[in-house]
Every structure is written in structure tokens, then in C-alpha cells.
Design a protein around this motif. Structure first.
Motif, PDB file in Angstrom:
ATOM      1  N   CYS A 112      64.509  31.682  28.451  1.00  0.00           N
ATOM      2  CA  CYS A 112      64.195  32.605  29.542  1.00  0.00           C
ATOM      3  C   CYS A 112      62.944  32.120  30.273  1.00  0.00           C
ATOM      4  N   ARG A 113      63.009  32.163  31.595  1.00  0.00           N
ATOM      5  CA  ARG A 113      61.904  31.751  32.456  1.00  0.00           C
ATOM      6  C   ARG A 113      61.677  32.815  33.520  1.00  0.00           C
ATOM      7  N   ASP A 114      60.397  32.979  33.925  1.00  0.00           N
ATOM      8  CA  ASP A 114      60.089  33.932  34.988  1.00  0.00           C
ATOM      9  C   ASP A 114      60.228  33.269  36.351  1.00  0.00           C
ATOM     10  N   GLU A 115      59.778  33.979  37.418  1.00  0.00           N
ATOM     11  CA  GLU A 115      59.960  33.458  38.780  1.00  0.00           C
ATOM     12  C   GLU A 115      59.168  32.176  39.041  1.00  0.00           C
ATOM     13  N   THR A 116      58.134  31.896  38.239  1.00  0.00           N
ATOM     14  CA  THR A 116      57.376  30.644  38.380  1.00  0.00           C
ATOM     15  C   THR A 116      57.904  29.571  37.428  1.00  0.00           C
ATOM     16  N   PHE A 117      58.956  29.880  36.728  1.00  0.00           N
ATOM     17  CA  PHE A 117      59.608  29.018  35.754  1.00  0.00           C
ATOM     18  C   PHE A 117      58.792  28.857  34.471  1.00  0.00           C
ATOM     19  N   ALA A 118      57.871  29.789  34.240  1.00  0.00           N
ATOM     20  CA  ALA A 118      57.102  29.797  32.991  1.00  0.00           C
ATOM     21  C   ALA A 118      57.912  30.515  31.914  1.00  0.00           C
ATOM     22  N   LYS A 119      57.683  30.127  30.679  1.00  0.00           N
ATOM     23  CA  LYS A 119      58.356  30.763  29.547  1.00  0.00           C
ATOM     24  C   LYS A 119      58.066  32.262  29.564  1.00  0.00           C
ATOM     25  N   THR A 120      59.110  33.049  29.304  1.00  0.00           N
ATOM     26  CA  THR A 120      58.953  34.495  29.255  1.00  0.00           C
ATOM     27  C   THR A 120      59.873  35.062  28.175  1.00  0.00           C
ATOM     28  N   ALA A 121      59.622  36.293  27.813  1.00  0.00           N
ATOM     29  CA  ALA A 121      60.377  36.933  26.733  1.00  0.00           C
ATOM     30  C   ALA A 121      61.819  37.225  27.148  1.00  0.00           C
ATOM     31  N   VAL A 122      62.696  37.217  26.156  1.00  0.00           N
ATOM     32  CA  VAL A 122      64.068  37.680  26.374  1.00  0.00           C
ATOM     33  C   VAL A 122      63.975  39.172  26.693  1.00  0.00           C
ATOM     34  N   PRO A 123      64.470  39.604  27.837  1.00  0.00           N
ATOM     35  CA  PRO A 123      64.393  41.025  28.181  1.00  0.00           C
ATOM     36  C   PRO A 123      65.111  41.896  27.140  1.00  0.00           C
ATOM     37  N   ASP A 124      64.561  43.082  26.909  1.00  0.00           N
ATOM     38  CA  ASP A 124      65.145  43.995  25.923  1.00  0.00           C
ATOM     39  C   ASP A 124      66.615  44.279  26.215  1.00  0.00           C
ATOM     40  N   ARG A 125      66.948  44.486  27.486  1.00  0.00           N
ATOM     41  CA  ARG A 125      68.352  44.781  27.839  1.00  0.00           C
ATOM     42  C   ARG A 125      69.257  43.623  27.440  1.00  0.00           C
ATOM     43  N   LEU A 126      68.838  42.399  27.730  1.00  0.00           N
ATOM     44  CA  LEU A 126      69.638  41.233  27.376  1.00  0.00           C
ATOM     45  C   LEU A 126      69.715  41.070  25.861  1.00  0.00           C
ATOM     46  N   ALA A 127      68.599  41.251  25.172  1.00  0.00           N
ATOM     47  CA  ALA A 127      68.604  41.145  23.701  1.00  0.00           C
ATOM     48  C   ALA A 127      69.564  42.169  23.098  1.00  0.00           C
ATOM     49  N   GLY A 128      69.569  43.372  23.640  1.00  0.00           N
ATOM     50  CA  GLY A 128      70.479  44.401  23.142  1.00  0.00           C
ATOM     51  C   GLY A 128      71.935  44.031  23.354  1.00  0.00           C
ATOM     52  N   ILE A 129      72.240  43.476  24.513  1.00  0.00           N
ATOM     53  CA  ILE A 129      73.607  43.045  24.800  1.00  0.00           C
ATOM     54  C   ILE A 129      74.001  41.899  23.867  1.00  0.00           C
ATOM     55  N   LEU A 130      73.094  40.938  23.680  1.00  0.00           N
ATOM     56  CA  LEU A 130      73.377  39.821  22.772  1.00  0.00           C
ATOM     57  C   LEU A 130      73.698  40.313  21.360  1.00  0.00           C
ATOM     58  N   ARG A 131      73.012  41.336  20.917  1.00  0.00           N
ATOM     59  CA  ARG A 131      73.218  41.845  19.556  1.00  0.00           C
ATOM     60  C   ARG A 131      74.551  42.554  19.382  1.00  0.00           C
ATOM     61  N   THR A 132      75.310  42.734  20.477  1.00  0.00           N
ATOM     62  CA  THR A 132      76.661  43.288  20.338  1.00  0.00           C
ATOM     63  C   THR A 132      77.662  42.214  19.932  1.00  0.00           C
ATOM     64  N   LEU A 133      77.265  40.937  20.042  1.00  0.00           N
ATOM     65  CA  LEU A 133      78.168  39.860  19.625  1.00  0.00           C
ATOM     66  C   LEU A 133      78.352  39.902  18.106  1.00  0.00           C
ATOM     67  N   PRO A 134      79.528  39.549  17.636  1.00  0.00           N
ATOM     68  CA  PRO A 134      79.738  39.525  16.186  1.00  0.00           C
ATOM     69  C   PRO A 134      78.976  38.367  15.535  1.00  0.00           C
ATOM     70  N   SER A 135      78.811  38.465  14.238  1.00  0.00           N
ATOM     71  CA  SER A 135      78.217  37.381  13.459  1.00  0.00           C
ATOM     72  C   SER A 135      79.235  36.260  13.311  1.00  0.00           C
ATOM     73  N   PRO A 136      78.756  35.038  13.071  1.00  0.00           N
ATOM     74  CA  PRO A 136      79.699  33.941  12.831  1.00  0.00           C
ATOM     75  C   PRO A 136      80.622  34.246  11.665  1.00  0.00           C
ATOM     76  N   ARG A 137      81.878  33.796  11.760  1.00  0.00           N
ATOM     77  CA  ARG A 137      82.852  34.011  10.700  1.00  0.00           C
ATOM     78  C   ARG A 137      82.957  32.823   9.752  1.00  0.00           C
ATOM     79  N   PHE A 138      82.557  31.650  10.233  1.00  0.00           N
ATOM     80  CA  PHE A 138      82.726  30.439   9.438  1.00  0.00           C
ATOM     81  C   PHE A 138      81.373  29.911   9.018  1.00  0.00           C
ATOM     82  N   ASP A 139      81.233  29.534   7.775  1.00  0.00           N
ATOM     83  CA  ASP A 139      79.997  28.985   7.253  1.00  0.00           C
ATOM     84  C   ASP A 139      80.057  27.468   7.382  1.00  0.00           C
ATOM     85  N   VAL A 140      79.564  26.972   8.517  1.00  0.00           N
ATOM     86  CA  VAL A 140      79.587  25.525   8.780  1.00  0.00           C
ATOM     87  C   VAL A 140      78.217  25.098   9.270  1.00  0.00           C
ATOM     88  N   PRO A 141      77.885  23.847   9.085  1.00  0.00           N
ATOM     89  CA  PRO A 141      76.571  23.352   9.562  1.00  0.00           C
ATOM     90  C   PRO A 141      76.496  23.309  11.064  1.00  0.00           C
TER      91      PRO A 141
END
Length: 141
Positions: A112-141
Motif C-alpha cells: 500500500c502506498r499513499d498519494e506521494t507513493f510513500a509506504k502506508t498502512a493497509v486500510p481497515d476496510r481493505l484488511a477486513g475484506i481480505l480477512r473474508t478470504l478462506p484459509s489455504p486448503r493445501f499445505d505446500v511450500p
């Protein structure tokens, strides 16, 4: 799992090499398509995150491990899974299966980058949406 975080497609000749085996790079197109379709299903367009969330995301790493071949006319499912949510980046995994067997395991890391392209935090809304993804099903490297 839901239909929002996976895509099903059938390989065609254009996806394969001369031997009829899936060309290695074809998986990257499907990873990107699965991710952007999933994000869109949550009301976000990957190219318009700045006005919606105040960030842009850039791909900083990607990879794929090929566990078995897929051939022309095989039906594959690309399932997005959550690998990691960090403070300023996150990794989405992709499990490609054919008839329930793992074919390829990919991943893409976004920063994630801000308008100046500096490193910035993952927004809470995006983090919440990401956490709706399921966990991996296969144990692979």
C-alpha cells in the motif's frame, strides 16, 4: 468459500503450449482476474482504490509453483485464499485445482502506498475484506 472468491475456466489451445500443456504464464492472468473480480464483488476497483480508500496498491512480488500439468480442455478452479495481512502489505494466494487436485499454487504480494507513493498502512476496510478470504486448503511450500 464462496463464488465471489473463485473463478472456474476451461483451458483452450491458446492457453497451452504446442504439447497441449498449460503454458506457465497463463496462471498469472487468472490470478489477476480472480483478484480483481473478487475485489469488485466487494465494491472496490483495483485501479480506483485511491479515491475510495486513500491508497494505491502495487504488486511487489509474485510466484507460482506447478504441482502437476494441466492440459487443453481441463476445467480449472482458481480459488483466492488469504496468505497474509501485514501492516503495509498483504499476500493473496491462489490455488488452482482440477477435479479437486492441486495443479498450481500461486501468490501475489501487494504493498500500500499513499498519494506521494510513500509506504502506508493497509486500510481497515481493505484488511477486513481480505480477512473474508478462506484459509489455504493445501499445505505446500
Amino acid at each position: 468459500m464462496s463464488d465471489r472468491d473463485r473463478l472456474t475456466f476451461q483451458l483452450s489451445y491458446g492457453d497451452c503450449d504446442a504439447m497441449g500443456i498449460a503454458y506457465f504464464a497463463i496462471y498469472y492472468r487468472w490470478m489477476e482476474r480472480t483478484y480483481t473480480t473478487w475485489l469488485y464483488s466487494h465494491g472496490l476497483r483495483s485501479g480506483d482504490l485511491e479515491p475510495d480508500l486513500g491508497v494505491v496498491t502495487v504488486g511487489v512480488s509474485s510466484g507460482a509453483t506447478y504441482h502437476r500439468t494441466a492440459q487443453v480442455f481441463d476445467e480449472l478452479v482458481c480459488q483466492a485464499v488469504l496468505d497474509r495481512v501485514g501492516t503495509s502489505s498483504y499476500t493473496v494466494g491462489y490455488e488452482f485445482t482440477c477435479e479437486g487436485d492441486l495443479v498450481t499454487r500461486g501468490q501475489m504480494t501487494y504493498a500500500c502506498r499513499d498519494e506521494t507513493f510513500a509506504k502506508t498502512a493497509v486500510p481497515d476496510r481493505l484488511a477486513g475484506i481480505l480477512r473474508t478470504l478462506p484459509s489455504p486448503r493445501f499445505d505446500v511450500p
